[in-house]
Design a protein around this motif. Sequence first.
Motif, PDB file in Angstrom:
ATOM      1  N   HIS A 117       1.351  -0.750   0.174  1.00  0.00           N
ATOM      2  CA  HIS A 117       0.158  -0.382   0.167  1.00  0.00           C
ATOM      3  C   HIS A 117       0.792   1.229   0.248  1.00  0.00           C
ATOM      4  N   GLY A 118      -0.095   1.961  -1.341  1.00  0.00           N
ATOM      5  CA  GLY A 118       1.585   3.098  -1.141  1.00  0.00           C
ATOM      6  C   GLY A 118       2.659   3.187  -1.580  1.00  0.00           C
ATOM      7  N   TYR A 121      -3.402  -2.660  -6.479  1.00  0.00           N
ATOM      8  CA  TYR A 121      -3.558  -2.802  -4.743  1.00  0.00           C
ATOM      9  C   TYR A 121      -4.075  -2.828  -4.835  1.00  0.00           C
ATOM     10  N   LYS A 122      -5.245  -2.905  -5.621  1.00  0.00           N
ATOM     11  CA  LYS A 122      -6.977  -2.883  -4.927  1.00  0.00           C
ATOM     12  C   LYS A 122      -7.484  -4.129  -5.863  1.00  0.00           C
ATOM     13  N   HIS A 123      -6.352  -4.068  -7.180  1.00  0.00           N
ATOM     14  CA  HIS A 123      -6.948  -5.198  -7.991  1.00  0.00           C
ATOM     15  C   HIS A 123      -6.458  -6.811  -7.376  1.00  0.00           C
ATOM     16  N   TYR A 124      -4.965  -6.122  -6.274  1.00  0.00           N
ATOM     17  CA  TYR A 124      -4.387  -7.828  -5.511  1.00  0.00           C
ATOM     18  C   TYR A 124      -4.970  -8.369  -5.074  1.00  0.00           C
ATOM     19  N   HIS A 167       0.779   1.494  -7.533  1.00  0.00           N
ATOM     20  CA  HIS A 167      -0.346   2.068  -8.090  1.00  0.00           C
ATOM     21  C   HIS A 167      -2.032   1.649  -7.277  1.00  0.00           C
ATOM     22  N   GLU A 168      -2.476   2.721  -6.768  1.00  0.00           N
ATOM     23  CA  GLU A 168      -3.966   2.309  -5.708  1.00  0.00           C
ATOM     24  C   GLU A 168      -4.808   1.144  -6.667  1.00  0.00           C
ATOM     25  N   ARG A 169      -5.101   1.845  -8.002  1.00  0.00           N
ATOM     26  CA  ARG A 169      -5.751   0.474  -8.277  1.00  0.00           C
ATOM     27  C   ARG A 169      -4.853  -0.985  -9.082  1.00  0.00           C
TER      28      ARG A 169
END
Length: 141
Positions: A5-6, A13-16, A9-11
Amino acid sequence: IVLLHGIIHERLYKHYLILHIISRIFCSPTMSNNATFLNKASELAKDFISEAISIFGESFLTYNVHYIVHLRNDVEMYGSLYNFSCFPFESFNNKITNKIKSTNNVLKQVVNRFEEESRLYSVQRKNKTDECVCLDRKALS
């Protein structure tokens, strides 16, 4: 996962994170027997696939990636992934790979390392047996 996290890329991270949740549900003996969790995992699997195509393109959708959508059927039939997956074999592949130190004579390296471990194990067992015999003799004195 929190470590990423951080950093990425946020997208991504959320996908993973979605993939992690799916895996967690399908691997858990408790959650993999619960219809609510299985429904959520199926829903997340569809989201994961559509987002993967959006992020990485159609070429990302290989058979293995697409199979995530169908994994629920197997979990319902056989239980958690640990009951029927290749995790133990993949772990053993890692052990084999770690025994290779160069690209020369790969098979010989693997065989030698296993022989060394086998001999070491035999010596350790013999020493434990000898210790037990020594302890028994002391107890008898």
